[in-house]
Design a protein around this motif. Structure first.
Motif, PDB file in Angstrom:
ATOM      1  N   ARG A   1      62.054  11.637 -14.361  1.00  8.16           N
ATOM      2  CA  ARG A   1      62.670  10.265 -12.436  1.00  8.16           C
ATOM      3  C   ARG A   1      63.097   9.168 -13.158  1.00  8.16           C
ATOM      4  NH1 ARG A   1      62.135   7.287  -9.439  1.00  8.16           N
ATOM      5  NH2 ARG A   1      62.653   7.689  -6.604  1.00  8.16           N
ATOM      6  N   GLN A   2      64.170   8.976 -13.286  1.00  4.83           N
ATOM      7  CA  GLN A   2      64.878   7.998 -13.324  1.00  4.83           C
ATOM      8  C   GLN A   2      65.844   7.229 -12.426  1.00  4.83           C
ATOM      9  OE1 GLN A   2      68.061   8.946 -17.354  1.00  4.83           O
ATOM     10  NE2 GLN A   2      67.818  10.336 -15.993  1.00  4.83           N
ATOM     11  N   GLU A   3      65.400   5.435 -12.261  1.00  6.10           N
ATOM     12  CA  GLU A   3      66.016   4.934 -10.911  1.00  6.10           C
ATOM     13  C   GLU A   3      66.997   3.720 -11.903  1.00  6.10           C
ATOM     14  OE1 GLU A   3      63.455   3.370  -6.715  1.00  6.10           O
ATOM     15  OE2 GLU A   3      62.850   3.919  -8.704  1.00  6.10           O
ATOM     16  N   ARG A   4      67.550   2.970 -11.003  1.00  2.00           N
ATOM     17  CA  ARG A   4      68.890   1.579 -11.055  1.00  2.00           C
ATOM     18  C   ARG A   4      67.720   1.388 -10.535  1.00  2.00           C
ATOM     19  NH1 ARG A   4      72.229   2.360 -14.692  1.00  2.00           N
ATOM     20  NH2 ARG A   4      73.901   4.206 -14.583  1.00  2.00           N
ATOM     21  N   LEU A   5      67.122  -0.107 -11.098  1.00  2.00           N
ATOM     22  CA  LEU A   5      66.569  -1.575 -10.615  1.00  2.00           C
ATOM     23  C   LEU A   5      67.639  -2.330  -9.772  1.00  2.00           C
ATOM     24  CD1 LEU A   5      63.517  -1.797 -12.910  1.00  2.00           C
ATOM     25  CD2 LEU A   5      63.405  -0.610 -10.610  1.00  2.00           C
ATOM     26  N   LEU A   6      67.839  -2.395  -8.540  1.00  2.00           N
ATOM     27  CA  LEU A   6      68.761  -2.950  -8.329  1.00  2.00           C
ATOM     28  C   LEU A   6      68.496  -4.005  -6.837  1.00  2.00           C
ATOM     29  CD1 LEU A   6      71.680  -4.110  -8.114  1.00  2.00           C
ATOM     30  CD2 LEU A   6      72.416  -2.608  -6.338  1.00  2.00           C
ATOM     31  N   PRO A   7      67.463  -5.547  -7.344  1.00  2.00           N
ATOM     32  CA  PRO A   7      66.793  -5.879  -6.254  1.00  2.00           C
ATOM     33  C   PRO A   7      67.482  -6.026  -5.099  1.00  2.00           C
ATOM     34  CG  PRO A   7      66.821  -6.084  -8.072  1.00  2.00           C
ATOM     35  CD  PRO A   7      67.381  -5.814  -8.504  1.00  2.00           C
ATOM     36  N   ALA A   8      66.948  -6.001  -4.164  1.00  2.00           N
ATOM     37  CA  ALA A   8      67.453  -6.298  -2.061  1.00  2.00           C
ATOM     38  C   ALA A   8      68.542  -7.499  -2.697  1.00  2.00           C
ATOM     39  CB  ALA A   8      66.998  -6.117  -1.521  1.00  2.00           C
ATOM     40  N   SER A   9      66.961  -9.163  -3.466  1.00  2.00           N
ATOM     41  CA  SER A   9      67.645 -10.289  -2.882  1.00  2.00           C
ATOM     42  C   SER A   9      69.112  -9.992  -3.808  1.00  2.00           C
ATOM     43  CB  SER A   9      66.427 -10.856  -3.945  1.00  2.00           C
ATOM     44  OG  SER A   9      66.444 -10.737  -5.159  1.00  2.00           O
ATOM     45  N   VAL A  10      69.548  -9.363  -5.584  1.00  2.00           N
ATOM     46  CA  VAL A  10      70.480  -9.982  -5.346  1.00  2.00           C
ATOM     47  C   VAL A  10      71.322  -8.900  -4.741  1.00  2.00           C
ATOM     48  CG1 VAL A  10      71.546  -8.657  -7.631  1.00  2.00           C
ATOM     49  CG2 VAL A  10      69.555  -9.267  -8.018  1.00  2.00           C
TER      50      VAL A  10
ATOM     51  N   LYS B   1      71.719  -8.930  -1.447  1.00  2.00           N
ATOM     52  CA  LYS B   1      72.389 -10.242  -0.555  1.00  2.00           C
ATOM     53  C   LYS B   1      72.982 -11.748  -0.941  1.00  2.00           C
ATOM     54  CE  LYS B   1      69.415 -12.324   3.522  1.00  2.00           C
ATOM     55  NZ  LYS B   1      69.712 -13.670   3.009  1.00  2.00           N
ATOM     56  N   GLU B   2      72.638 -11.627  -1.584  1.00  2.00           N
ATOM     57  CA  GLU B   2      72.576 -12.784  -2.539  1.00  2.00           C
ATOM     58  C   GLU B   2      74.651 -12.512  -3.076  1.00  2.00           C
ATOM     59  OE1 GLU B   2      72.468 -16.543  -6.342  1.00  2.00           O
ATOM     60  OE2 GLU B   2      70.957 -14.752  -6.354  1.00  2.00           O
ATOM     61  N   GLU B   3      74.493 -11.632  -2.661  1.00  2.00           N
ATOM     62  CA  GLU B   3      76.063 -11.780  -3.437  1.00  2.00           C
ATOM     63  C   GLU B   3      76.870 -11.679  -2.478  1.00  2.00           C
ATOM     64  OE1 GLU B   3      79.378 -10.827  -6.332  1.00  2.00           O
ATOM     65  OE2 GLU B   3      77.551 -12.087  -6.526  1.00  2.00           O
TER      66      GLU B   3
ATOM     67  N   VAL C   1      80.963 -13.619   1.734  1.00  2.00           N
ATOM     68  CA  VAL C   1      80.874 -13.555   3.256  1.00  2.00           C
ATOM     69  C   VAL C   1      81.383 -14.749   3.889  1.00  2.00           C
ATOM     70  CG1 VAL C   1      79.328 -13.830   5.340  1.00  2.00           C
ATOM     71  CG2 VAL C   1      79.164 -11.424   4.736  1.00  2.00           C
ATOM     72  N   ALA C   2      80.546 -15.665   2.774  1.00  2.00           N
ATOM     73  CA  ALA C   2      80.839 -16.661   3.028  1.00  2.00           C
ATOM     74  C   ALA C   2      82.010 -17.831   2.284  1.00  2.00           C
ATOM     75  CB  ALA C   2      80.148 -18.258   2.278  1.00  2.00           C
ATOM     76  N   ASP C   3      82.972 -17.350   1.561  1.00  2.00           N
ATOM     77  CA  ASP C   3      84.482 -17.160   1.133  1.00  2.00           C
ATOM     78  C   ASP C   3      85.075 -16.707   2.230  1.00  2.00           C
ATOM     79  OD1 ASP C   3      83.181 -18.326  -1.141  1.00  2.00           O
ATOM     80  OD2 ASP C   3      83.757 -16.730  -2.373  1.00  2.00           O
ATOM     81  N   ILE C   4      85.310 -15.739   2.787  1.00  2.00           N
ATOM     82  CA  ILE C   4      85.655 -15.058   3.154  1.00  2.00           C
ATOM     83  C   ILE C   4      85.331 -15.749   4.808  1.00  2.00           C
ATOM     84  CG2 ILE C   4      86.292 -13.293   5.356  1.00  2.00           C
ATOM     85  CD1 ILE C   4      84.827 -11.067   3.354  1.00  2.00           C
TER      86      ILE C   4
ATOM     87  N   THR D   1      78.584  -4.983   6.430  1.00  2.00           N
ATOM     88  CA  THR D   1      78.148  -3.104   5.697  1.00  2.00           C
ATOM     89  C   THR D   1      79.033  -2.618   5.141  1.00  2.00           C
ATOM     90  OG1 THR D   1      76.897  -3.505   8.303  1.00  2.00           O
ATOM     91  CG2 THR D   1      77.116  -0.938   6.142  1.00  2.00           C
ATOM     92  N   ALA D   2      79.495  -3.450   4.999  1.00  2.00           N
ATOM     93  CA  ALA D   2      81.035  -2.575   3.975  1.00  2.00           C
ATOM     94  C   ALA D   2      80.957  -3.233   2.956  1.00  2.00           C
ATOM     95  CB  ALA D   2      82.211  -2.809   4.400  1.00  2.00           C
ATOM     96  N   LEU D   3      80.979  -4.615   3.272  1.00  2.00           N
ATOM     97  CA  LEU D   3      80.560  -5.892   1.455  1.00  2.00           C
ATOM     98  C   LEU D   3      79.614  -5.350   0.714  1.00  2.00           C
ATOM     99  CD1 LEU D   3      81.897  -8.546   3.220  1.00  2.00           C
ATOM    100  CD2 LEU D   3      83.002  -7.559   1.307  1.00  2.00           C
ATOM    101  N   LYS D   4      78.548  -4.722   1.621  1.00  2.00           N
ATOM    102  CA  LYS D   4      76.315  -4.895   1.476  1.00  2.00           C
ATOM    103  C   LYS D   4      76.844  -3.325   0.247  1.00  2.00           C
ATOM    104  CE  LYS D   4      72.201  -3.911   2.170  1.00  2.00           C
ATOM    105  NZ  LYS D   4      71.063  -3.640   2.935  1.00  2.00           N
TER     106      LYS D   4
END
Length: 312
Positions: A70-79, A81-83, A88-91, A105-108
């Motif tokens: 089982r292989q899984e990429r670890l991408l924390p939700a906090s990372v 969200k921060e991006e 969003v702030a820039d737009i 949602t599309a940006l996420k």
């Protein structure tokens, strides 16, 4: 090679496959490296690793050993969200407007797709034992969810596979509570360990105890107050010890010294692959015998009606 956990399943009308046919089927679903856009992937891998030269199946005396990767990429939700928050702030700053929920949602999705290739990959090997004579499967997984994932992969590999979790005539929680409260009720070759989880019937939560005397007055008083044993550490004649769960999962497996010594003294000529197969067959035979014994203590296996069988 020795399993640490065991989730047990009964096979119903399992397909008759010889070793070569099964090995060929496994090869079509062998594990492959994660693609840049893949969040996770599951496939078959060699139980012996590189020592097995890619051999995906080991079968000895009717016992089969296969392993999934089982292989899984670890991408924390906090990372993520921060991006997203930064975009969003820039737009909002540049365009002078509020970003809608649909746009967020599309940006996420865009951010997740961009970050996935750079995320760390966590790999986990999960072993499966298939007793073809007893029509039994045991998965060495820490959770029922992981075990079900492996069964899903096996079903996909074989095209069809009906398997249901092993169940007993007597509910494990009732048997464990009885064994704990009444020493005379315990089978002669059953010994209590030093770990228990007691569940209250109401909303009083769960009490967990480790390294305790399970025959102590304190434990007995808790049972008298209405608590029931949902987990209990037991051992079978020193051959095998484990924590029995109320869903019949066996956790924290420990094999007896005599069995380990037998494996250590086996004549394998320092061949690592032969050592794995020796360990596996000794373990599989012990598990077959002890699972049968455990089910006898629980009043025998509950027979499921065909309509209740689930394809897993």
């Amino acid at each position: 090679m020795w399993f640490k956990h065991l989730h047990l399943y009964r096979l119903h009308g399992a397909p008759e496959l010889d070793s070569s046919a099964l090995a060929s089927a496994l090869d079509t679903h062998a594990a492959k490296p994660l693609g840049n856009a893949d969040a996770r992937r599951l496939g078959w891998t060699a139980p012996a690793g590189r020592l097995g030269s890619g051999q995906l199946l080991h079968e000895i005396q009717g016992h089969r050993l296969i392993s999934a990767l089982r292989q899984e990429r670890l991408l924390p939700a906090s990372v993520v969200k921060e991006e997203v928050d930064e975009k969003v702030a820039d737009i909002e700053a540049s365009e002078g407007r509020k970003v809608s929920r649909k746009e967020k949602t599309a940006l996420k999705e865009q951010v997740t797709e961009a970050l996935l290739p750079r995320a760390f990959v966590r790999s986990q090997k999960i072993d499966l034992w298939w007793d073809t004579r007893r029509h039994l499967i045991g998965v060495n997984a820490s959770s029922r969810t992981r075990a079900e994932d492996i069964l899903d992969l096996l079903r996909e590999t074989l095209g069809s596979l009906k398997a249901t979790p092993i169940s007993s005539q007597m509910l494990p929680i009732r048997a464990m509570t009885t064994w704990l409260g009444d020493p005379a009720s315990r089978p002669s070759d059953l010994q209590l360990g030093d770990q228990v989880e007691l569940k209250a019937k109401g909303d009083d939560g769960v009490l967990k105890a480790r390294q305790v005397d399970l025959d102590s007055d304190e434990i007995q008083q808790l049972l008298e107050s209405g608590r029931q044993a949902s987990k209990l550490a037991i051992s079978l004649e020193g051959r095998l010890s484990f924590v029995l769960h109320d869903d019949l999962a066996l956790k924290s497996l420990r094999f007896g010294d005599a069995l380990i010594e037998e494996a250590d003294h086996a004549d394998d000529g320092d061949d690592a692959l032969a050592r794995l197969e020796t360990d596996f067959i000794l373990m599989a035979q012990a598990l077959s015998d002890d699972v049968t014994r455990l089910l006898e203590w629980l009043g025998g296996e509950a027979q499921r009606e065909p309509a209740a069988q689930q394809e897993a």
